[in-house]
Design a protein around this motif. Structure first.
Motif, short mmCIF file in Angstrom:
data_model
loop_
_atom_site.label_atom_id
_atom_site.label_comp_id
_atom_site.label_asym_id
_atom_site.label_seq_id
_atom_site.Cartn_x
_atom_site.Cartn_y
_atom_site.Cartn_z
N GLU A 357 -47.25 -38.42 18.75
CA GLU A 357 -47.14 -36.99 18.43
C GLU A 357 -45.89 -36.37 19.06
OE1 GLU A 357 -49.51 -35.35 16.22
OE2 GLU A 357 -49.64 -37.52 15.98
N ILE A 358 -45.60 -36.75 20.31
CA ILE A 358 -44.40 -36.24 20.98
C ILE A 358 -43.15 -36.72 20.24
CG2 ILE A 358 -43.04 -36.30 23.12
CD1 ILE A 358 -45.74 -36.61 24.64
N GLY A 359 -43.14 -38.00 19.90
CA GLY A 359 -42.00 -38.56 19.16
C GLY A 359 -41.80 -37.88 17.82
N ARG A 360 -42.90 -37.59 17.13
CA ARG A 360 -42.83 -36.91 15.84
C ARG A 360 -42.20 -35.52 16.00
NH1 ARG A 360 -42.43 -38.92 11.35
NH2 ARG A 360 -44.07 -40.44 11.82
N CYS A 361 -42.55 -34.82 17.09
CA CYS A 361 -41.98 -33.49 17.35
C CYS A 361 -40.47 -33.58 17.62
CB CYS A 361 -42.69 -32.82 18.53
SG CYS A 361 -44.32 -32.21 18.14
N TYR A 362 -40.08 -34.59 18.42
CA TYR A 362 -38.64 -34.77 18.69
C TYR A 362 -37.88 -35.08 17.40
CZ TYR A 362 -38.69 -34.56 23.81
OH TYR A 362 -38.76 -34.11 25.11
N LEU A 363 -38.50 -35.82 16.50
CA LEU A 363 -37.87 -36.12 15.21
C LEU A 363 -37.68 -34.84 14.41
CD1 LEU A 363 -36.89 -38.71 13.76
CD2 LEU A 363 -39.07 -38.72 12.51
N GLU A 364 -38.68 -33.95 14.45
CA GLU A 364 -38.59 -32.66 13.76
C GLU A 364 -37.47 -31.79 14.34
OE1 GLU A 364 -40.12 -31.48 11.15
OE2 GLU A 364 -41.62 -33.06 10.82
N LEU A 365 -37.22 -31.95 15.64
CA LEU A 365 -36.16 -31.18 16.31
C LEU A 365 -34.78 -31.81 16.12
CD1 LEU A 365 -37.99 -30.30 19.66
CD2 LEU A 365 -37.39 -28.69 17.84
N GLY A 366 -34.72 -32.95 15.44
CA GLY A 366 -33.43 -33.61 15.20
C GLY A 366 -32.98 -34.49 16.35
N LYS A 367 -33.87 -34.78 17.31
CA LYS A 367 -33.52 -35.62 18.46
C LYS A 367 -34.05 -37.03 18.19
CE LYS A 367 -33.51 -31.70 21.65
NZ LYS A 367 -34.07 -31.12 22.89
N ALA A 368 -33.35 -37.74 17.31
CA ALA A 368 -33.83 -39.02 16.81
C ALA A 368 -33.89 -40.09 17.89
CB ALA A 368 -32.95 -39.49 15.66
N GLU A 369 -32.93 -40.06 18.83
CA GLU A 369 -32.89 -41.10 19.87
C GLU A 369 -34.12 -41.02 20.77
OE1 GLU A 369 -29.63 -42.90 23.00
OE2 GLU A 369 -28.99 -41.41 21.51
N VAL A 370 -34.47 -39.79 21.17
CA VAL A 370 -35.67 -39.59 22.02
C VAL A 370 -36.92 -39.94 21.21
CG1 VAL A 370 -36.89 -37.98 23.54
CG2 VAL A 370 -34.44 -37.68 23.15
N ALA A 371 -36.92 -39.57 19.93
CA ALA A 371 -38.06 -39.88 19.06
C ALA A 371 -38.27 -41.39 18.98
CB ALA A 371 -37.82 -39.31 17.66
N GLN A 372 -37.16 -42.13 18.89
CA GLN A 372 -37.25 -43.60 18.83
C GLN A 372 -37.86 -44.17 20.11
OE1 GLN A 372 -33.50 -45.57 18.18
NE2 GLN A 372 -34.41 -47.58 17.90
N ASP A 373 -37.44 -43.61 21.27
CA ASP A 373 -37.98 -44.08 22.56
C ASP A 373 -39.49 -43.86 22.62
OD1 ASP A 373 -35.48 -44.83 23.36
OD2 ASP A 373 -35.08 -42.99 24.49
N TYR A 374 -39.92 -42.67 22.19
CA TYR A 374 -41.36 -42.38 22.23
C TYR A 374 -42.11 -43.24 21.21
CZ TYR A 374 -41.69 -38.65 25.68
OH TYR A 374 -41.71 -37.94 26.86
N GLY A 375 -41.48 -43.53 20.09
CA GLY A 375 -42.10 -44.42 19.11
C GLY A 375 -42.33 -45.81 19.70
N GLN A 376 -41.34 -46.30 20.47
CA GLN A 376 -41.48 -47.62 21.13
C GLN A 376 -42.60 -47.60 22.16
OE1 GLN A 376 -40.20 -50.32 20.25
NE2 GLN A 376 -38.26 -49.95 19.22
N LYS A 377 -42.69 -46.47 22.93
CA LYS A 377 -43.77 -46.34 23.92
C LYS A 377 -45.14 -46.34 23.23
CE LYS A 377 -41.22 -43.64 27.40
NZ LYS A 377 -41.14 -42.32 28.06
N SER A 378 -45.21 -45.62 22.11
CA SER A 378 -46.46 -45.57 21.34
C SER A 378 -46.85 -46.96 20.85
CB SER A 378 -46.29 -44.62 20.14
OG SER A 378 -47.44 -44.62 19.34
N LEU A 379 -45.84 -47.72 20.39
CA LEU A 379 -46.09 -49.07 19.88
C LEU A 379 -46.58 -49.99 21.00
CD1 LEU A 379 -45.97 -51.00 17.50
CD2 LEU A 379 -43.55 -51.38 17.99
N GLU A 380 -45.98 -49.87 22.18
CA GLU A 380 -46.41 -50.69 23.33
C GLU A 380 -47.86 -50.40 23.70
OE1 GLU A 380 -43.60 -49.86 26.42
OE2 GLU A 380 -41.89 -50.65 25.27
N SER A 381 -48.23 -49.10 23.72
CA SER A 381 -49.61 -48.73 24.05
C SER A 381 -50.58 -49.22 22.99
CB SER A 381 -49.73 -47.20 24.20
OG SER A 381 -48.92 -46.73 25.24
#
Length: 436
Positions: A357-381
């Motif tokens: 959800e955090i990564g999705r919000c960063y993607l909406e804000l145009g911060k794709a790099e941070v969104a990708q990091d949170y996506g990776q964290k989500s995938l690990e969990s």
């Protein structure tokens, strides 16, 4: 549907839209069309049941709720549907135990719609018993049934007396008489439906029960109070799950006032309950689109939890505050709430959806790099938990972030991994979306 004729998911979505517009006939057609394609389609069975329920055909609705539950016992909405259909039937005809049937001739299982077509000619010449009763309805009873819509009906009936206006037509050639009559007919149908679903005697009974409960509260022992609260909390949750958000909110507000009046000796977990009720109220307000009110309620839950060192309450409130902010497009505030919740997450699965959800919000804000990091964290969990569905969501988020970063070769590879996850879930809709 023009592109993919007979897409059952699209038919059900359109059926829901028709139902929201009050067009039950087309809603039923689409639901039945989806079932012709796939007789075991659970969403089709549920939508058909919901449409029949809205039409006041509670018995047939009950049949399809039961069919859906047999196919998908894991989905609670079918059991809730059974409960509300049975309740509506009892409200209409009373308890089955009080009815004695005599088998004098062959009984046929025919829907109301079939019966009404069969008797249409008789109805044109001779008014039925129900029609006579409807004419005798007092304005007070009708006002209670229609609520705010009663003023609209009175206005339309007043217009009928204006003969000149009734003979005129709109710019599109539609007679004003037909429009006004159609409006009155629709309101009469809703009145009859609400009368069936919860007749006046049932409303009077509920008010009497409420008064009795209030009288008992003054004399209740702590053990009785705890049982009463538990029952009321269950009713509040059930009302919200059934889609009766306003009713759930009213019940929660009533119980909140009662709990606030009791001492901590009578209710040992008083402040925990107060916070939970603020949370229920906030969820009900969110369901009806009252965003500011929902935010206030969830912040009151957060304040109560912090003042009384209730860690679970703090985690719950931050989660809901994040959801409200995300719904209104305030993505940075949603991120702030959810990032504060991260240390309170109690499982890998909870972290998986929280990071997503955090990564999705960063993607909406145009911060794709941070969104990708949170996506990776989500995938690990999600990998830690072994949850394929959240692995899918996280992988899609990473791929979308890579597209935004114009890293197309990596995005293609990630989407291909997501496609494999979609096949494991399995989700046909997700597969098609990923391929597209």
């Amino acid at each position: 549907l023009k592109l993919r004729a007979g897409d059952k998911h699209c038919l059900i979505t359109r059926s829901r839209c028709f139902l929201k517009l009050g067009d039950t006939e087309n809603s039923l057609k689409d639901a039945e069309a989806s079932l012709q394609i796939d007789k075991t389609f659970s969403e089709g069975l549920y939508q058909k049941a919901e449409t029949l329920y809205t039409m006041g055909d509670f018995e047939f609705a009950l049949v399809f709720y039961h069919r859906g539950r047999r196919l998908r016992p894991d989905l609670p909405k079918f059991q809730l549907g059974i409960n509300k259909a049975e309740e509506a039937i009892v409200n209409c005809i009373g308890n089955p135990s009080s009815v004695k049937l005599e088998s004098k001739e062959e009984l046929c299982f025919v829907s109301r719609q079939a019966e009404s077509k069969k008797d249409s000619q008789k109805q044109q010449t001779k008014p039925t018993k129900e029609q006579k009763q409807m004419k005798k309805k007092s304005p007070k009873t009708e006002q209670q049934l229609l609520g705010a819509l009663y003023a609209d009906k009175a206005f339309l009936e007043k217009l009928l007396k204006d003969e000149d206006l009734m003979q005129s037509s709109t710019r599109h050639g539609i007679k004003v008489m037909d429009l006004v009559s159609g409006g009155i007919s629709y309101l009469n149908q809703r009145r009859d439906f609400w009368q069936q679903q919860k007749p006046m005697y049932a409303r009077v009974y509920e008010r009497r029960v409420l008064r009795e409960e209030q009288m008992r509260d003054k004399k209740e022992k702590p053990s009785d109070i705890s049982k009463s609260i538990a029952k009321n909390m269950e009713d509040i949750e059930l009302s919200l799950a059934r889609g009766s958000a306003e009713e759930s909110c009213r019940k929660a507000e009533r119980l909140l006032k009662r709990i606030q009046a009791w001492s901590e000796n009578e209710v040992p977990n008083k402040y925990e309950l107060i916070g939970t009720l603020h949370s229920y109220i906030g969820n009900a307000q969110l369901a009806v689109g009252q965003m500011e009110a929902a935010l206030r309620s969830h912040k009151m839950d957060l304040d109560c939890a912090r003042q009384n060192s209730l860690t679970d309450g703090v985690s719950r409130a931050l989660d809901h505050i994040g959801h409200v902010y995300a719904r209104v497009g305030k993505f940075q505030q949603a991120i702030n709430a959810w990032e504060e919740k991260i240390p309170l997450a109690q499982s890998s699965l909870e972290k998986a959806w929280l990071f997503h959800e955090i990564g999705r919000c960063y993607l909406e804000l145009g911060k794709a790099e941070v969104a990708q990091d949170y996506g990776q964290k989500s995938l690990e969990s999600a990998d830690e938990e072994g949850d394929v569905e959240w692995q899918l969501h996280a992988t899609v988020l990473v791929a979308q972030a890579q597209v935004k970063l114009k890293d197309y070769p990596a995005a293609i590879m990630t989407f291909e991994r997501a496609l494999e996850k979609a096949k494991l879930v399995p989700s046909e809709a997700a597969q098609k979306g990923i391929i597209a």
